[in-house]
Write a protein that holds these residues in place. Structure first.
Motif, PDB file in Angstrom:
ATOM      1  N   LEU A 205     -18.894 -23.646 -16.236  1.00 30.43           N
ATOM      2  CA  LEU A 205     -17.933 -22.903 -15.175  1.00 30.43           C
ATOM      3  C   LEU A 205     -16.759 -22.755 -15.868  1.00 30.43           C
ATOM      4  O   LEU A 205     -16.142 -23.470 -16.817  1.00 30.43           O
ATOM      5  N   ASP A 206     -15.980 -21.468 -15.630  1.00 28.17           N
ATOM      6  CA  ASP A 206     -14.868 -21.089 -16.485  1.00 28.17           C
ATOM      7  C   ASP A 206     -13.811 -22.008 -15.887  1.00 28.17           C
ATOM      8  O   ASP A 206     -13.563 -22.045 -14.568  1.00 28.17           O
ATOM      9  N   SER A 207     -12.994 -22.451 -16.775  1.00 32.58           N
ATOM     10  CA  SER A 207     -11.662 -23.333 -16.644  1.00 32.58           C
ATOM     11  C   SER A 207     -11.844 -24.056 -15.333  1.00 32.58           C
ATOM     12  O   SER A 207     -11.137 -24.233 -14.425  1.00 32.58           O
ATOM     13  N   PRO A 208     -12.844 -25.105 -15.590  1.00 27.75           N
ATOM     14  CA  PRO A 208     -13.168 -26.079 -14.355  1.00 27.75           C
ATOM     15  C   PRO A 208     -12.212 -27.318 -14.503  1.00 27.75           C
ATOM     16  O   PRO A 208     -11.670 -27.472 -15.558  1.00 27.75           O
ATOM     17  N   ARG A 209     -12.051 -27.843 -13.504  1.00 29.56           N
ATOM     18  CA  ARG A 209     -11.559 -29.207 -13.542  1.00 29.56           C
ATOM     19  C   ARG A 209     -12.721 -30.203 -13.443  1.00 29.56           C
ATOM     20  O   ARG A 209     -13.693 -29.901 -13.031  1.00 29.56           O
ATOM     21  N   HIS A 210     -12.103 -31.484 -14.207  1.00 29.86           N
ATOM     22  CA  HIS A 210     -13.319 -32.540 -14.200  1.00 29.86           C
ATOM     23  C   HIS A 210     -12.870 -33.669 -13.140  1.00 29.86           C
ATOM     24  O   HIS A 210     -11.785 -34.197 -13.227  1.00 29.86           O
ATOM     25  N   VAL A 211     -13.716 -33.786 -12.148  1.00 24.38           N
ATOM     26  CA  VAL A 211     -13.452 -34.559 -11.046  1.00 24.38           C
ATOM     27  C   VAL A 211     -14.763 -35.530 -11.009  1.00 24.38           C
ATOM     28  O   VAL A 211     -15.656 -35.255 -11.108  1.00 24.38           O
ATOM     29  N   GLU A 212     -14.505 -36.689 -10.719  1.00 26.61           N
ATOM     30  CA  GLU A 212     -15.320 -37.820 -10.766  1.00 26.61           C
ATOM     31  C   GLU A 212     -15.240 -38.801  -9.387  1.00 26.61           C
ATOM     32  O   GLU A 212     -13.878 -38.892  -9.037  1.00 26.61           O
ATOM     33  N   THR A 213     -16.190 -39.533  -9.218  1.00 26.64           N
ATOM     34  CA  THR A 213     -16.187 -40.648  -8.234  1.00 26.64           C
ATOM     35  C   THR A 213     -16.627 -42.128  -8.773  1.00 26.64           C
ATOM     36  O   THR A 213     -17.628 -42.165  -9.513  1.00 26.64           O
ATOM     37  N   GLN A 214     -15.628 -42.919  -8.460  1.00 23.27           N
ATOM     38  CA  GLN A 214     -15.868 -44.365  -9.120  1.00 23.27           C
ATOM     39  C   GLN A 214     -16.786 -44.807  -7.946  1.00 23.27           C
ATOM     40  O   GLN A 214     -16.361 -45.261  -6.713  1.00 23.27           O
ATOM     41  N   CYS A 215     -18.100 -45.485  -8.481  1.00 23.66           N
ATOM     42  CA  CYS A 215     -18.877 -45.854  -7.101  1.00 23.66           C
ATOM     43  C   CYS A 215     -19.279 -47.382  -7.834  1.00 23.66           C
ATOM     44  O   CYS A 215     -19.335 -47.904  -8.801  1.00 23.66           O
ATOM     45  N   LEU A 216     -19.592 -48.280  -6.622  1.00 25.35           N
ATOM     46  CA  LEU A 216     -20.177 -49.478  -6.598  1.00 25.35           C
ATOM     47  C   LEU A 216     -21.491 -49.669  -5.738  1.00 25.35           C
ATOM     48  O   LEU A 216     -21.465 -49.032  -4.740  1.00 25.35           O
ATOM     49  N   ALA A 217     -22.420 -50.220  -6.391  1.00 25.76           N
ATOM     50  CA  ALA A 217     -23.742 -50.415  -5.456  1.00 25.76           C
ATOM     51  C   ALA A 217     -24.365 -51.732  -5.674  1.00 25.76           C
ATOM     52  O   ALA A 217     -24.334 -52.247  -6.795  1.00 25.76           O
ATOM     53  N   ASP A 218     -24.847 -52.399  -4.703  1.00 26.32           N
ATOM     54  CA  ASP A 218     -25.259 -53.764  -4.812  1.00 26.32           C
ATOM     55  C   ASP A 218     -26.686 -53.651  -4.509  1.00 26.32           C
ATOM     56  O   ASP A 218     -27.288 -52.542  -4.596  1.00 26.32           O
ATOM     57  N   ALA A 219     -27.308 -54.948  -4.785  1.00 25.17           N
ATOM     58  CA  ALA A 219     -28.707 -54.864  -4.813  1.00 25.17           C
ATOM     59  C   ALA A 219     -29.499 -55.012  -3.449  1.00 25.17           C
ATOM     60  O   ALA A 219     -30.638 -54.966  -3.172  1.00 25.17           O
ATOM     61  N   HIS A 220     -28.494 -54.900  -2.312  1.00 25.15           N
ATOM     62  CA  HIS A 220     -28.920 -54.980  -0.977  1.00 25.15           C
ATOM     63  C   HIS A 220     -28.833 -53.577  -0.291  1.00 25.15           C
ATOM     64  O   HIS A 220     -28.908 -53.562   0.880  1.00 25.15           O
ATOM     65  N   GLY A 221     -28.761 -52.534  -1.013  1.00 25.78           N
ATOM     66  CA  GLY A 221     -28.896 -51.213  -0.432  1.00 25.78           C
ATOM     67  C   GLY A 221     -27.286 -50.398  -0.247  1.00 25.78           C
ATOM     68  O   GLY A 221     -27.122 -49.466   0.252  1.00 25.78           O
ATOM     69  N   GLY A 222     -26.252 -51.427  -0.474  1.00 31.11           N
ATOM     70  CA  GLY A 222     -24.915 -50.812  -0.314  1.00 31.11           C
ATOM     71  C   GLY A 222     -24.390 -50.080  -1.498  1.00 31.11           C
ATOM     72  O   GLY A 222     -24.502 -50.371  -2.630  1.00 31.11           O
ATOM     73  N   VAL A 223     -23.817 -48.684  -1.019  1.00 27.21           N
ATOM     74  CA  VAL A 223     -23.169 -47.922  -2.107  1.00 27.21           C
ATOM     75  C   VAL A 223     -21.802 -47.565  -1.529  1.00 27.21           C
ATOM     76  O   VAL A 223     -21.821 -47.061  -0.503  1.00 27.21           O
ATOM     77  N   VAL A 224     -20.873 -47.618  -2.303  1.00 34.04           N
ATOM     78  CA  VAL A 224     -19.435 -47.294  -1.999  1.00 34.04           C
ATOM     79  C   VAL A 224     -18.640 -46.367  -2.816  1.00 34.04           C
ATOM     80  O   VAL A 224     -18.791 -46.972  -4.075  1.00 34.04           O
ATOM     81  N   VAL A 225     -18.169 -45.312  -2.544  1.00 33.33           N
ATOM     82  CA  VAL A 225     -17.249 -44.554  -3.307  1.00 33.33           C
ATOM     83  C   VAL A 225     -16.121 -45.145  -3.222  1.00 33.33           C
ATOM     84  O   VAL A 225     -15.345 -45.312  -2.138  1.00 33.33           O
ATOM     85  N   VAL A 226     -15.453 -45.950  -4.341  1.00 34.83           N
ATOM     86  CA  VAL A 226     -14.146 -46.714  -4.280  1.00 34.83           C
ATOM     87  C   VAL A 226     -13.002 -45.799  -4.265  1.00 34.83           C
ATOM     88  O   VAL A 226     -12.001 -45.698  -3.739  1.00 34.83           O
ATOM     89  N   SER A 227     -13.179 -44.595  -5.126  1.00 34.97           N
ATOM     90  CA  SER A 227     -11.944 -43.529  -5.332  1.00 34.97           C
ATOM     91  C   SER A 227     -12.580 -42.497  -5.999  1.00 34.97           C
ATOM     92  O   SER A 227     -13.540 -42.544  -6.870  1.00 34.97           O
ATOM     93  N   THR A 228     -11.882 -41.258  -5.844  1.00 33.52           N
ATOM     94  CA  THR A 228     -12.109 -40.159  -6.625  1.00 33.52           C
ATOM     95  C   THR A 228     -11.303 -40.095  -7.851  1.00 33.52           C
ATOM     96  O   THR A 228     -10.124 -40.911  -7.931  1.00 33.52           O
ATOM     97  N   ARG A 229     -11.352 -39.513  -9.123  1.00 31.08           N
ATOM     98  CA  ARG A 229     -10.384 -39.263 -10.168  1.00 31.08           C
ATOM     99  C   ARG A 229     -10.415 -37.736 -10.571  1.00 31.08           C
ATOM    100  O   ARG A 229     -11.457 -37.256 -10.494  1.00 31.08           O
ATOM    101  N   ASP A 230      -9.255 -37.591 -11.347  1.00 28.71           N
ATOM    102  CA  ASP A 230      -9.435 -36.291 -11.988  1.00 28.71           C
ATOM    103  C   ASP A 230      -9.024 -36.589 -13.443  1.00 28.71           C
ATOM    104  O   ASP A 230      -8.109 -37.487 -13.958  1.00 28.71           O
ATOM    105  N   CYS A 231      -9.951 -36.058 -14.132  1.00 26.02           N
ATOM    106  CA  CYS A 231      -9.736 -36.247 -15.627  1.00 26.02           C
ATOM    107  C   CYS A 231     -10.120 -34.889 -16.530  1.00 26.02           C
ATOM    108  O   CYS A 231     -10.700 -34.938 -17.675  1.00 26.02           O
ATOM    109  N   SER A 232      -9.168 -34.069 -15.968  1.00 24.84           N
ATOM    110  CA  SER A 232      -9.403 -32.710 -16.531  1.00 24.84           C
ATOM    111  C   SER A 232      -8.429 -32.345 -17.633  1.00 24.84           C
ATOM    112  O   SER A 232      -8.870 -31.472 -18.735  1.00 24.84           O
ATOM    113  N   LEU A 233      -7.687 -33.411 -18.226  1.00 27.34           N
ATOM    114  CA  LEU A 233      -6.665 -33.412 -19.289  1.00 27.34           C
ATOM    115  C   LEU A 233      -7.625 -33.854 -20.536  1.00 27.34           C
ATOM    116  O   LEU A 233      -7.580 -35.198 -20.828  1.00 27.34           O
ATOM    117  N   GLN A 234      -8.384 -32.790 -21.282  1.00 31.29           N
ATOM    118  CA  GLN A 234      -9.156 -33.404 -22.424  1.00 31.29           C
ATOM    119  C   GLN A 234      -8.809 -32.575 -23.591  1.00 31.29           C
ATOM    120  O   GLN A 234      -8.473 -31.341 -23.490  1.00 31.29           O
TER     121      GLN A 234
END
Length: 591
Positions: A205-234
């Motif tokens: 993608l031309d001139s893209p931002r890099h955005v990600e999600t920090q996730c946690l998942a347990d062994a009981h089926g729970g999946v949570v997005v704790v926060s988003t992050r921007d990491c475009s300065l590379q």
């Protein structure tokens, strides 16, 4: 439910320090391992026990699974935490840890293998309907397939290691004549970093931002997005500045990121901490990039806005505990600055050496994660990170204001660092945008729009950079007012102290000028490193700009090109040879 009593930390540097501290907080014993250069390192001193791995290079120490498992058996550890990098995303190592009867503080080996293979990760993303840019369904068999993809989808493209992450083995191609060199470099970097050279191709993608999600998942089926992050300065596809939550997203984009992340991790049977990474194009298009099956370098910004200790959560999850929550409310804004031993004025060249002065900031909203202290050396054998400065405020604007203060307080001497870059970025309107202003930063912004500002970003004080003579800074009081004075080193200080009470504050030496990559007919190495490619033979004729050799240091490749046209003579460089900064590579004489 199993109980973790002693954790072996299979890593070094600031992440090993971070894990050791989390273990102490949780009342769990920690064990460090170390290569010879790290014998006195901070992570070794903070852990309850420490064991030598008997070597210098990563491949014979932190990447030697057998040595690490031997230490685990000798010290009586019942769990292994891999941190990030090294063996953190190695499914075979995870299997070996489990087979040895130890708890693996990370995702299941099957999830590491499935998501660590970027091609199979794309297949999972396709199955759950996650947004994807066009790409090859499997690793390419060779250069011809890369050209076929370009013919069908156009440029730019991304050639990417199928096994690995962290920006290594990733090359972006903007012109057809770059394809062969970039493909060769990606394969070479991937093989060196991950032991496998397979690569796949994606439309970039031309001139893209890099955005990600920090996730946690347990062994009981729970999946949570704790926060988003921007990491475009590379730079070179490796992050320098990260922030949470990711700013300037629409509600629709954030919903896509969160829903796709949860679906991908559930489909993969994921357990533990993980990060789903995406690119967002200038037109708003969202495209899944990869999953990092480990803790990220930038995890502190998520901790600061969520109040969740992600390492403690990793320990809980590994012990079989459920998360106990289904969503996370964040508060405020946090920005992380990676303080690396690199020279921004020289294109972020790695700069190993000894840290002669280290003064890190404090105050409201400031956290520092570091694995070094004053007097330590930053080795060319490992990455270049000195510290992470994490600054948090009630709003993004306040976080930026506090960051300016924190970075102004920071002092590092002995080697060049990226501090001047960070200070300049905080004054750049493209980054420090107000809420309603356009956010113009993207993953190649440093190397394009910001590139003309890099040559002036010296990491030395202006008072010492004007002269090549050693200087000494002293503090005097005149009429009760404190004044700093810079004098030539040894300029009458002994007698001056006796007569006037001059008190030396600290001695700083102006840096020796960085050896130029070329002088007259001589082509020299601009940095300490290892030769990974020799592109020409002794006696060959070259044009100005032709590639001569490729150097690698601190896990980065640096091409060295001819500074003039002529005939190469005296080229004795060989792949695998180590060179020092300023060492002669060859002479280029008139043909």
């Amino acid at each position: 439910m199993p109980v973790i009593r002693k954790v072996l930390i299979a890593n070094r540097g600031e992440i090993a320090v971070r894990i050791a501290r989390a273990c102490t907080d949780a009342g769990i014993a920690s064990v460090a391992v170390y290569a010879e250069p790290d014998r006195e390192a901070l992570h070794v001193r903070l852990a309850g026990e420490a064991y030598a791995l008997g070597g210098v290079r990563a491949v014979e120490t932190y990447l030697d699974a057998a040595k690490i498992l031997d230490v685990a058996a000798r010290c009586g550890a019942d769990a292994v935490h891999p941190g990030y990098g090294f063996l953190a995303e190695n499914a075979e190592f995870a299997r070996a840890v489990i087979a040895a009867g130890l708890m693996w503080i990370g995702p299941p080996p099957e999830a590491i293998a499935t998501l660590g293979d970027k091609v199979s990760a794309r297949h999972i993303a396709q199955r759950v309907g996650a947004p994807l840019a066009p790409g090859t369904p499997d690793p390419v068999a060779g250069l011809a397939q890369v050209h076929e993809f370009v013919t069908e989808h156009g440029l730019p493209i991304m050639i990417k290691a199928a096994f690995g992450g962290g920006g290594r083995g990733l090359k972006v191609v903007h012109t057809t004549d770059q394809v062969e060199a970039m493909f060769d470099s990606a394969v070479r970097e991937a093989t060196a970093a991950f032991g496998r050279g397979e690569c796949f191709v994606e439309r970039y993608l031309d001139s893209p931002r890099h955005v990600e999600t920090q996730c946690l998942a347990d062994a009981h089926g729970g999946v949570v997005v704790v926060s988003t992050r921007d990491c475009s300065l590379q730079r070179r596809h490796q992050k320098l500045v990260e922030e949470a939550p990711a700013p300037f997203l629409t509600a629709e984009q954030e919903a896509v990121l969160r829903e796709a992340s949860v679906a991908i991790l559930r489909e993969a049977g994921y357990v533990g901490a993980g990060t789903c990474e995406f690119l967002i194009g200038v037109d708003g298009t969202v495209s899944f990039l990869e999953v990092n099956t480990r803790l990220q370098v930038e995890h502190p910004v998520t901790e600061e806005v969520s109040g969740i200790d992600l390492v403690r959560e990793q320990l809980r999850i590994a012990a079989g505990e459920p998360l106990g929550y289904t969503e996370v409310a964040t508060r405020g804004h946090s920005i992380e600055f990676r303080i690396n031993g690199e020279d921004p004025a020289a294109g972020f060249l790695p700069a190993p050496g000894r840290i002669t002065r280290l003064r890190l900031p404090g105050g409201p909203g400031v956290r520092v994660d570091s694995g070094v202290v004053e007097g330590d050396s930053v080795s060319g054998n490992y990455d270049s990170m000195i510290a992470k400065i994490i600054v948090t405020g009630a709003t993004r604007t306040q976080a930026i204001q506090r960051a300016r203060r924190a970075l102004a307080e920071t002092e590092i001497a002995g080697i060049p660092t990226v501090l001047p870059f960070h200070r300049a970025v905080l004054e750049a309107p493209e980054y420090a945008a107000e809420k309603d202003a356009p956010f113009a930063v993207h993953t190649r912004w440093i190397e394009t729009a910001f590139a003309d500002r890099l040559p002036g970003l010296s990491s030395q004080d202006s008072a010492t950079s004007a002269s090549s003579e050693p200087t000494e800074r002293v503090v005097v009081e005149v009429g009760g007012k404190r004044i700093e004075v810079v004098l030539p080193a040894g300029f009458g200080l002994t007698s001056a102290r006796t007569r006037t009470g001059l008190v030396p504050r600290r001695q700083r030496h102006a840096p020796a000028a960085r050896t130029a990559a070329a002088s007259g007919t001589t082509l020299t190495s601009p940095m300490q490193g290892t030769i990974v490619k020799v592109a020409v033979a002794d006696g060959a004729e070259v044009a100005e700009g032709d590639l001569v050799v490729v150097l690698e240091a601190m896990k980065m490749e640096q091409p060295l090109v001819a500074h003039r046209a002529g005939r190469v003579t005296g080229l004795t460089a060989a792949v695998g040879a180590s060179v020092s900064s300023g060492a002669t590579i060859c002479e280029i004489l008139d043909a």
